[in-house]
Design a protein around this motif. Structure first.
Motif, PDB file in Angstrom:
ATOM      1  N   ARG A   1       0.832  -1.208   0.000  1.00 27.52           N
ATOM      2  CA  ARG A   1       0.000   0.000   0.000  1.00 27.52           C
ATOM      3  C   ARG A   1       0.869   1.261   0.000  1.00 27.52           C
ATOM      4  O   ARG A   1       0.553   2.229  -0.682  1.00 27.52           O
TER       5      ARG A   1
ATOM      6  N   ASP B   1       0.621   4.100  -2.741  1.00 26.15           N
ATOM      7  CA  ASP B   1       0.418   5.507  -2.387  1.00 26.15           C
ATOM      8  C   ASP B   1       1.445   6.391  -3.092  1.00 26.15           C
ATOM      9  O   ASP B   1       1.114   7.447  -3.655  1.00 26.15           O
ATOM     10  N   HIS B   2       2.704   5.973  -3.040  1.00 32.72           N
ATOM     11  CA  HIS B   2       3.767   6.788  -3.631  1.00 32.72           C
ATOM     12  C   HIS B   2       3.610   6.873  -5.155  1.00 32.72           C
ATOM     13  O   HIS B   2       3.721   7.975  -5.724  1.00 32.72           O
TER      14      HIS B   2
ATOM     15  N   THR C   1       0.928   6.453  -6.920  1.00 35.29           N
ATOM     16  CA  THR C   1      -0.274   7.232  -7.242  1.00 35.29           C
ATOM     17  C   THR C   1       0.050   8.716  -7.273  1.00 35.29           C
ATOM     18  O   THR C   1      -0.287   9.434  -8.224  1.00 35.29           O
TER      19      THR C   1
END
Length: 384
Positions: free
Chosen positions: A250, A254-255, A257
């Motif tokens: 995740r 996140d990074h 994205t």
């Protein structure tokens, strides 16, 4: 013409696979001429009595022709009940459809009237024309055209799983359900869809009456949508389905994205553990790139990630690029397993980014480089 179909408000799963968040319908239509009456399409077997009730409400004491555009049971399953109630009726379909209906429903062979491509059937002042449209989405499918009224009955073609009391579609409401329906059912056959759109283009059409969802009083809306979805043009978008057991994957998602958004690339992101697979399929209709995020389970990809890979392989979207990101504990064959699961995807595979345990500064740098590479590929396509 009368709409006599049945709304299935509460169905939430189709083919024991496809989620139906909005239910569905099994549309059927009566067309009466001066001499004969035809019923176009039927209903799912559990709704046979409801369909018969709708026919009796019209006061029909005779049906001469039961037109079966498609042999799948959600449209054909009530045909035996129709023939029992209206024994004079003949089932009108393609020769291939006849074979399937005999196999699946054990309808006697003498109850059929098979039709050739572009053949017609007169009802007396009303003429039905039958046009072969194979692989939308079975090999036997055809569409029926009511010539005098310029109405097309395409069965699954142009449909939507959407239960509503509104007879006619509101484009603002139906666009997403129709796109989702296309993604789940029609997308694997998009090359054939384009050919069958040429068949539709040869007709003057005032209305499209599909067998799922509301009718289209503006045919150009749904025809142009299908033309767009089935084209080979992709958009500057990345779809990221992911699963993360302990948070490492995740963090990587996140990074990435954020890095993609900073580069002007659209992102559609889905936590596979809780996301509707239909939403993922819909997102894949247009996206240029698929990034599958997965943690490692017993030296391979998480089963949920493997399922999404299998789904993407089956749906065969026009996606151009694919890669894998994720975390592992001590090793494994995640990349090899995912690559072997998508042989039907015609994609260029971009170098995956895998982190051992929590992602390090070097892993985040690799994700930035991955975002740069995706941007470069999209620019080469002229979409970024």
């Amino acid at each position: 013409m009368y709409s006599v179909g049945v709304i299935d408000w509460d169905r939430r799963l189709f083919d024991e696979l496809i989620p139906l968040p909005d239910g569905t319908s099994y549309n059927a239509y009566v067309v009466g001429g001066g001499e004969k009456t035809a019923l176009i399409d039927a209903a799912d077997p559990p709704f046979a009595e409801a369909l018969l009730d709708n026919l009796e409400a019209l006061g029909l004491d005779r049906i001469d022709y039961m037109v079966a555009n498609h042999a799948e049971q959600d449209h054909s399953g009530a045909i035996p009940a129709i023939l029992e109630r209206y024994p004079m009726a003949l089932v009108v379909c393609t020769p291939r459809c006849k074979e399937l209906l005999v196999d699946h429903l054990q309808i006697p062979a003498e109850k059929f009237l098979t039709v050739e491509d572009r053949s017609t059937l007169s009802l007396g002042g009303k003429t039905l024309e039958f046009l072969y449209t194979p692989w939308v989405h079975w090999p036997e499918t055809m569409v029926t055209y009511l010539k005098e009224d310029e109405i097309l009955f395409p069965c699954d073609f142009f449909g939507s799983h959407y239960a509503t009391s509104d007879l006619f579609a509101d484009p603002k409401i139906i666009y997403e359900p129709a796109k989702r329906y296309y993604a789940e059912i029609m997308m694997p056959f998009r090359a054939v869809i384009r050919k069958n759109l040429e068949v539709v283009d040869s007709l003057e059409i005032k209305m499209i009456a599909p067998s799922h969802g509301p009718l289209h009083p503006d045919p150009s809306f749904i025809i142009e949508a299908y033309r767009d979805w089935s084209s080979e043009e992709v958009k500057n978008e990345v779809v990221i389905p992911f699963v993360s057991m302990h948070g490492s994957t995740r963090l990587m998602v996140d990074h990435l994205t954020g890095a993609l958004i900073a580069r002007g690339i659209g992102v559609r992101r889905f936590d596979i553990a809780v996301s509707d697979v239909g939403k993922i399929a819909e997102a894949l209709v247009d996206a240029a790139t698929l990034v599958l995020g997965t943690c490692t389970v017993l030296a391979g990809p998480h089963p949920n990630a493997a399922h999404v890979a299998f789904l993407a392989n089956a749906l065969r979207p026009k996606t151009r690029f694919a890669t894998i990101i994720g975390s592992y504990g001590w090793g494994g064959k995640t990349v090899k397993a995912i690559q072997e699961a998508i042989p039907l995807l015609k994609v260029e595979v971009i170098e995956p980014v895998l982190a051992k345990g929590l992602p390090t500064a070097e892993d985040y740098q690799a994700l930035d480089q991955l975002a740069d590479e995706i941007l470069r590929r999209h620019r080469e396509l002229g979409i970024a």
